[in-house]
Design a protein around this motif. Sequence first.
Motif, short mmCIF file in Angstrom:
data_model
loop_
_atom_site.label_atom_id
_atom_site.label_comp_id
_atom_site.label_asym_id
_atom_site.label_seq_id
_atom_site.Cartn_x
_atom_site.Cartn_y
_atom_site.Cartn_z
N HIS A 90 -10.69 -3.36 -1.64
CA HIS A 90 -9.53 -4.25 -1.63
C HIS A 90 -8.65 -4.03 -0.41
O HIS A 90 -8.37 -2.90 0.00
N ASN A 91 -8.24 -5.18 0.17
CA ASN A 91 -7.35 -5.19 1.33
C ASN A 91 -7.96 -4.55 2.57
O ASN A 91 -7.25 -4.29 3.55
N GLN A 92 -9.27 -4.28 2.52
CA GLN A 92 -9.95 -3.67 3.66
C GLN A 92 -11.18 -4.46 4.10
O GLN A 92 -11.20 -5.01 5.19
N TRP B 243 -16.22 -4.22 -3.72
CA TRP B 243 -15.11 -4.78 -2.95
C TRP B 243 -14.11 -3.67 -2.60
O TRP B 243 -13.59 -2.99 -3.47
N GLY C 291 -8.52 -9.53 -8.25
CA GLY C 291 -7.68 -9.61 -7.07
C GLY C 291 -6.53 -8.63 -7.06
O GLY C 291 -5.87 -8.48 -6.05
N SER D 40 -8.82 -13.27 4.21
CA SER D 40 -7.63 -12.77 3.55
C SER D 40 -8.05 -12.16 2.21
O SER D 40 -9.11 -12.49 1.69
N GLU D 41 -7.24 -11.30 1.66
CA GLU D 41 -7.56 -10.67 0.37
C GLU D 41 -7.76 -11.75 -0.70
O GLU D 41 -6.84 -12.52 -0.99
N GLU E 34 2.74 -11.65 -1.98
CA GLU E 34 1.32 -11.66 -1.57
C GLU E 34 0.55 -12.59 -2.50
O GLU E 34 1.00 -12.94 -3.58
N GLN F 192 -10.87 -18.15 -0.33
CA GLN F 192 -11.22 -16.82 0.14
C GLN F 192 -12.30 -16.20 -0.74
O GLN F 192 -13.36 -15.78 -0.27
N ILE G 3 -10.94 -7.85 5.92
CA ILE G 3 -9.78 -8.39 5.22
C ILE G 3 -8.52 -8.04 6.01
O ILE G 3 -8.21 -6.87 6.23
#
Length: 552
Positions: free
Chosen positions: A233-235, A231, A33, A56-57, A433, A70, A259
């Motif tokens: 991340h954040n996308q 993955w 994560g 969500s992330e 976060e 998630q 995300i």
Amino acid sequence: MADFNMNRRQFVGGALAASALAALAGCTNNGGGTGSGSASAAAPTVGDNYMNYYLSEPAYIDPYNAQENQGTSVVRACFDGLVTWDWSVNEPVPVCATELPTVSEDGLTYTFKLREGMKFHNGDPVDAESFKRGWQRLADSTMASPSEIGYHLAPVAGYAEMAAGKAEEISGLTVVDDLTFQVTLTDPMADFVAVCCHPGLVPVPQAAIDDPASFLEKPIGNGPFMMAEPWQHNQYILLEKFADYYGEAPKIDGVYMSIQADPDTAFRALEAGDIDFAMIPAGKIQETVDAYGLSDDGFTVTPGKQTLTGTELSTYYLVVNLEDEALSDVNVRRAISLAIDRQAIVDTLYEGYREPANSIMPLSIDDNEQNVWEYCAYEPERAKQILTDAGYAEGDISVELNYNGDGGHEELMSAVQANLEAIGITVTQDTTEWATYLDNLSDGNYKLARLGWTADYPTMDNFLYPNFFSTADNNYGGYNNPDVDAALLAARQIQDEEERKNAYRAICHQIGEDMPVIPIVFYAHNYVGTERLASFNYDAQTIPHFETAELA
């Protein structure tokens, strides 16, 4: 499971309702994560038969740390376990197992027979060794980021030794042959087959051991969907249908998980037709029901009946740091709880579509008055008197409300702040976060921290043992009551269901006297889908059922 809106640990980032409710089922720190992923990966082009889903992330998408809803949504799509919970019959049913396990006369040994011909997404066979391999990762203290959900295996013989680094394997896990997996417990546990429904208790191929860093980013499962790429991340996370799946093939070709840090942004994308399923912002539930129609069962989206408001197996609460000087005083904890106007929060933020929490135990798990906690009432004058009697003057107590800023919790936390200030407590707020927030919880770096807990499996034990047993991983506050520990271990062995429930009710009552957490509301869905969804089920455990989804 922790709930991100709420973590089941399995916990929680999940999907909350003040604007988003997300994290309930276990929870955790860095690992997968925390990676940054590609700085600006272009969104992939997908076909018309892909579902676009808001996420969500996650903290993790590797099943060994499936601690919040998630990441668990990805794990559930990509992995199958021995059994799963079937809500249509309200009991475990076999998945990779051919049938429910046989159990030895002493109640200690469970024998599972596996289906033939199952494969991982890389073509490796799914066998008994792969289940032992997957389960043992939850107890492996040498992992770069050890699992936060290993407590599910605490009943298994040899788990404690491996988790402590005193053994290289769990002695209670036995590979009898390629298609026979045997589990031996230290003591009988009536709910153990329900425990086996947890998404972390799945098989993994040898690749998970050979290259764990890659597996964190692109897990190789055995389920109906597979990771199309690592993955981002954040996308986004992109799943595609697994062609060699042993079970019934999904009707959709894949899932594009968009995300979004802000659930309100996701909702606007849904209104624009860019996302098929998202959370409803605070104050817009009835407006959404009027615009999109209300689901017949509260859990299934169909055209014209697209708003989900079904009751979840989840509780939104505040974890209390019992190491804090003021919060270590039970009088302060009781006063804080009595000061909170839960009904006003439900009416204002959720438009009456939730229930004020009168305990940690959701009504949907066990609606019994023995579970009710005395100090979950709204009695601000009594709260003031308790503080006065305990020797506190106005302004003597200062607390900080800690929460993840990417889950839509601001309005609820501000309501709690106003309630506490009304009885003379000084309050500040701090947000981070989600992944960092989980780290802070594990490190004890908080005062009053928001969490949600969604049932990993729908038993009373799953709300009490993971959160309140003195050594349980999800016991963030450090609650330690030897009488509660002993009672929990004894209750697990009671075979008669009603007798077992009565034992858990007494335990729940005792925890309510100690108030190591402060329940706020019982969750309910606040989600909506587009009319593209001919049928999509999002169940009471906050599990998205992509495997049965259909697009119009």
